[in-house]
Design an enzyme around this catalytic site. Sequence first.
Site, PDB file in Angstrom:
ATOM      1  N   GLU A   1      11.473  -2.230  36.120  1.00 36.01           N
ATOM      2  CA  GLU A   1      10.429  -2.987  36.837  1.00 36.01           C
ATOM      3  C   GLU A   1       9.569  -3.765  35.829  1.00 36.01           C
ATOM      4  OE1 GLU A   1      11.111   0.236  37.343  1.00 36.01           O
ATOM      5  OE2 GLU A   1      11.960   0.182  39.353  1.00 36.01           O
TER       6      GLU A   1
ATOM      7  N   GLU B   1      11.297   2.327  26.611  1.00 40.63           N
ATOM      8  CA  GLU B   1      10.914   1.006  26.078  1.00 40.63           C
ATOM      9  C   GLU B   1      10.663   0.001  27.207  1.00 40.63           C
ATOM     10  OE1 GLU B   1      12.490  -0.411  22.463  1.00 40.63           O
ATOM     11  OE2 GLU B   1      13.134   1.573  21.811  1.00 40.63           O
TER      12      GLU B   1
ATOM     13  N   GLN C   1      32.700   9.023  39.780  1.00 45.83           N
ATOM     14  CA  GLN C   1      33.416   8.929  41.054  1.00 45.83           C
ATOM     15  C   GLN C   1      34.927   8.846  40.826  1.00 45.83           C
ATOM     16  OE1 GLN C   1      31.698   9.314  43.726  1.00 45.83           O
ATOM     17  NE2 GLN C   1      33.322   9.035  45.235  1.00 45.83           N
ATOM     18  N   ILE C   2      35.326   8.075  39.824  1.00 44.66           N
ATOM     19  CA  ILE C   2      36.756   7.915  39.542  1.00 44.66           C
ATOM     20  C   ILE C   2      37.368   9.237  39.058  1.00 44.66           C
ATOM     21  CG2 ILE C   2      38.389   6.776  37.950  1.00 44.66           C
ATOM     22  CD1 ILE C   2      36.642   4.211  38.305  1.00 44.66           C
TER      23      ILE C   2
ATOM     24  N   SER D   1       3.715   2.544  31.383  1.00 49.36           N
ATOM     25  CA  SER D   1       3.882   1.104  31.582  1.00 49.36           C
ATOM     26  C   SER D   1       2.590   0.364  31.255  1.00 49.36           C
ATOM     27  CB  SER D   1       4.269   0.819  33.041  1.00 49.36           C
ATOM     28  OG  SER D   1       5.442   1.514  33.380  1.00 49.36           O
TER      29      SER D   1
ATOM     30  N   PRO E   1       0.058  10.395  28.126  1.00 49.94           N
ATOM     31  CA  PRO E   1       0.308  11.041  29.428  1.00 49.94           C
ATOM     32  C   PRO E   1      -0.080  10.151  30.615  1.00 49.94           C
ATOM     33  CG  PRO E   1      -0.670  12.608  27.905  1.00 49.94           C
ATOM     34  CD  PRO E   1      -0.651  11.290  27.196  1.00 49.94           C
TER      35      PRO E   1
HETATM   36  C1  LIG Z   1      13.617  10.198  26.419  1.00 50.84           C
HETATM   37  C2  LIG Z   1      12.424   9.310  26.234  1.00 50.84           C
HETATM   38  C3  LIG Z   1      12.100   8.857  24.974  1.00 50.84           C
HETATM   39  C4  LIG Z   1      10.952   8.063  24.783  1.00 50.84           C
HETATM   40  N1  LIG Z   1      10.591   7.704  23.505  1.00 50.84           N
HETATM   41  C5  LIG Z   1       9.406   7.065  23.312  1.00 50.84           C
HETATM   42  C6  LIG Z   1       8.925   6.816  21.983  1.00 50.84           C
HETATM   43  O1  LIG Z   1       9.604   7.121  20.993  1.00 50.84           O
HETATM   44  N2  LIG Z   1       7.701   6.237  21.831  1.00 50.84           N
HETATM   45  C7  LIG Z   1       6.934   5.884  22.903  1.00 50.84           C
HETATM   46  O2  LIG Z   1       5.840   5.360  22.700  1.00 50.84           O
HETATM   47  N3  LIG Z   1       7.355   6.104  24.182  1.00 50.84           N
HETATM   48  C8  LIG Z   1       8.562   6.700  24.407  1.00 50.84           C
HETATM   49  N4  LIG Z   1       8.993   6.951  25.696  1.00 50.84           N
HETATM   50  C9  LIG Z   1       8.136   6.575  26.815  1.00 50.84           C
HETATM   51  C10 LIG Z   1       8.696   5.467  27.687  1.00 50.84           C
HETATM   52  O3  LIG Z   1       8.582   4.228  27.029  1.00 50.84           O
HETATM   53  C11 LIG Z   1       7.901   5.498  29.022  1.00 50.84           C
HETATM   54  O4  LIG Z   1       8.367   6.654  29.709  1.00 50.84           O
HETATM   55  C12 LIG Z   1       8.094   4.265  29.844  1.00 50.84           C
HETATM   56  O5  LIG Z   1       7.460   3.173  29.245  1.00 50.84           O
HETATM   57  C13 LIG Z   1       7.535   4.439  31.285  1.00 50.84           C
HETATM   58  O6  LIG Z   1       6.251   4.966  31.286  1.00 50.84           O
HETATM   59  P1  LIG Z   1       5.930   6.221  32.232  1.00 50.84           P
HETATM   60  O7  LIG Z   1       6.966   7.249  31.983  1.00 50.84           O
HETATM   61  O8  LIG Z   1       4.519   6.613  32.010  1.00 50.84           O
HETATM   62  O9  LIG Z   1       6.103   5.680  33.709  1.00 50.84           O
HETATM   63  P2  LIG Z   1       4.978   4.936  34.587  1.00 50.84           P
HETATM   64  O10 LIG Z   1       4.385   3.833  33.813  1.00 50.84           O
HETATM   65  O11 LIG Z   1       4.069   5.945  35.173  1.00 50.84           O
HETATM   66  O12 LIG Z   1       5.887   4.330  35.755  1.00 50.84           O
HETATM   67  C14 LIG Z   1       6.277   5.079  36.910  1.00 50.84           C
HETATM   68  C15 LIG Z   1       7.014   4.116  37.834  1.00 50.84           C
HETATM   69  O13 LIG Z   1       6.113   3.076  38.255  1.00 50.84           O
HETATM   70  C16 LIG Z   1       6.673   1.821  37.966  1.00 50.84           C
HETATM   71  N5  LIG Z   1       5.603   0.864  37.627  1.00 50.84           N
HETATM   72  C17 LIG Z   1       4.564   1.041  36.773  1.00 50.84           C
HETATM   73  N6  LIG Z   1       3.816  -0.061  36.722  1.00 50.84           N
HETATM   74  C18 LIG Z   1       4.388  -0.975  37.554  1.00 50.84           C
HETATM   75  C19 LIG Z   1       4.098  -2.301  37.939  1.00 50.84           C
HETATM   76  N7  LIG Z   1       3.059  -2.975  37.418  1.00 50.84           N
HETATM   77  N8  LIG Z   1       4.925  -2.930  38.816  1.00 50.84           N
HETATM   78  C20 LIG Z   1       6.001  -2.277  39.338  1.00 50.84           C
HETATM   79  N9  LIG Z   1       6.312  -1.017  39.016  1.00 50.84           N
HETATM   80  C21 LIG Z   1       5.533  -0.373  38.130  1.00 50.84           C
HETATM   81  C22 LIG Z   1       7.606   2.068  36.786  1.00 50.84           C
HETATM   82  O14 LIG Z   1       8.578   1.049  36.683  1.00 50.84           O
HETATM   83  C23 LIG Z   1       8.186   3.417  37.165  1.00 50.84           C
HETATM   84  O15 LIG Z   1       9.240   3.240  38.086  1.00 50.84           O
HETATM   85  C24 LIG Z   1      10.162   7.699  25.900  1.00 50.84           C
HETATM   86  C25 LIG Z   1      10.527   8.139  27.184  1.00 50.84           C
HETATM   87  C26 LIG Z   1      11.622   8.935  27.362  1.00 50.84           C
HETATM   88  C27 LIG Z   1      11.960   9.406  28.762  1.00 50.84           C
END
Ligand SMILES: Cc1cc2nc3c(=O)[nH]c(=O)nc-3n(C[C@H](O)[C@H](O)[C@H](O)COP(=O)(O)OP(=O)(O)OC[C@H]3O[C@@H](n4cnc5c(N)ncnc54)[C@H](O)[C@@H]3O)c2cc1C
Length: 407
Positions: free
Chosen positions: A395, A391, A364-365, A160, A156
């Site tokens: 960013e 994955e 759009q098309i 990233s 949670p």
């Molecule tokens: C449908 C779905 C399936 C998934 N399946 C899996 C799975 O099977 N196993 C698993 O482990 N995970 C899974 N994920 C998790 C997915 O890998 C993460 O959602 C993703 O890595 C982003 O993490 P976050 O959602 O916590 O976003 P955050 O890390 O909170 O990022 C929020 C925003 O901040 C930006 N950001 C964060 N750090 C930086 C930085 N240093 N510089 C610039 N921008 C930054 C991000 O790019 C993003 O725009 C899944 C997600 C979804 C939506």
Amino acid sequence: MLLSFHLYKLTPVSILPNVIILHDKSRSMDFTLNEITQQVGHTARDFALQHIKPQMMDWDESQEFPVPVFKELGKLGMMGVLIPEKYGGSGLGYFEYNTILQEISKVCGSIGLSVAAHNSLCSGHILAFGSEAQKQKYLPKLATAEYIGAWGLTEPNTGSDAGNMKCTAVRDGDEWILNGTKCWITHGKSSDVAVVICRTGEPRTRDNSTAFILERNTPGFSAGKKENKLGMRASETTEMIFDNCRVKDDSRMGEVGDGFKQAMYVLDGGRISIAALSLGIAKGAYQAALQYSKERQQFDQPISNFQGISFKLADMATEIMAAELLINKCCDLKSKGQSVTKESAMAKYYASEVAVKVSTEAVQIFGGYGYTKDFPVEKFYRDSKLCTIGEGTSEIQKIVIAREILK
Ligand SMILES: Cc1cc2nc3c(=O)[nH]c(=O)nc-3n(C[C@H](O)[C@H](O)[C@H](O)COP(=O)(O)OP(=O)(O)OC[C@H]3O[C@@H](n4cnc5c(N)ncnc54)[C@H](O)[C@@H]3O)c2cc1C
């Protein structure tokens, strides 16, 4: 084998200061898919059209994860594409894997995402880092989809910033006790086996996490909330909860402390699969828009006659081809056993942004019709957005690429 990026038989015929002019008629790159890859592609396309397309909008509406479809894909060898034959897999390479994912995702991104998570993440991690006993125990069942696989890294508060995970594994004799929550896990509820990366050292230190394989019925291991998503709705996404969950030390993969390094390696390959998923979505949306633009009449002519529409199609086709070349470059490197850290981040970043852009233009098309569930572009549009997030976000891909080129 397959596509080749070799420039072969190069003979320098004239040498100028700092310039080597190469002259050889055999100097070429072969972009033709070989017969096996084409056959695999036909099989995946036929399956998607016959067994996925007719029901995909129902699954999308109800957020049903259609387990029987994955069992059928398992019979076709598509749930163990990269697993060697000695472990019951298809023993194919990245070109075939990429082709399968594209063909499925041209029809339904949700099923493509689940096939990718099962193959690249769960099975891919066990194949790369499991012991011989672990490979023999799990890979044959994953390859046939007798077992559905999941892979848990995200939490949670740490997406990233996955290295800062809170979910812990504490050693107790010959066992480990797992506590914490993983979220956003593809097949977090329906999987039979999951690879989970937990913190086994101090926060914010190097080498502080370790990977484990868990079976579904392990006491203390349960599924939490299922997410209600914008797109990819037939691909199950749930929390995985560990409450004093005990696993034997023989569930550990590799050395204590290697979990994060292993996860990054697995994601290098996984990102090629998300790029292929993205490309499939982009191609599906483009083909639908191309056909519609030739059929839809406004001002007494097909809308494709209007430069405003044909230029959109030209951009879409160009970006799709560029994404395809990046992905093929990754497949070529993988087939040679070379590192793809930079290239897979480039392919994933570019192809996923192309998927979003192309599916947006496709809506759009289609005009107002594109905004309804009667036409496929609405679903491509919703599904595509996951590709720039899962994955590693766009960013994060740019951070990986920048780190590699500034080394
Ligand atoms: C449908 C779905 C399936 C998934 N399946 C899996 C799975 O099977 N196993 C698993 O482990 N995970 C899974 N994920 C998790 C997915 O890998 C993460 O959602 C993703 O890595 C982003 O993490 P976050 O959602 O916590 O976003 P955050 O890390 O909170 O990022 C929020 C925003 O901040 C930006 N950001 C964060 N750090 C930086 C930085 N240093 N510089 C610039 N921008 C930054 C991000 O790019 C993003 O725009 C899944 C997600 C979804 C939506």
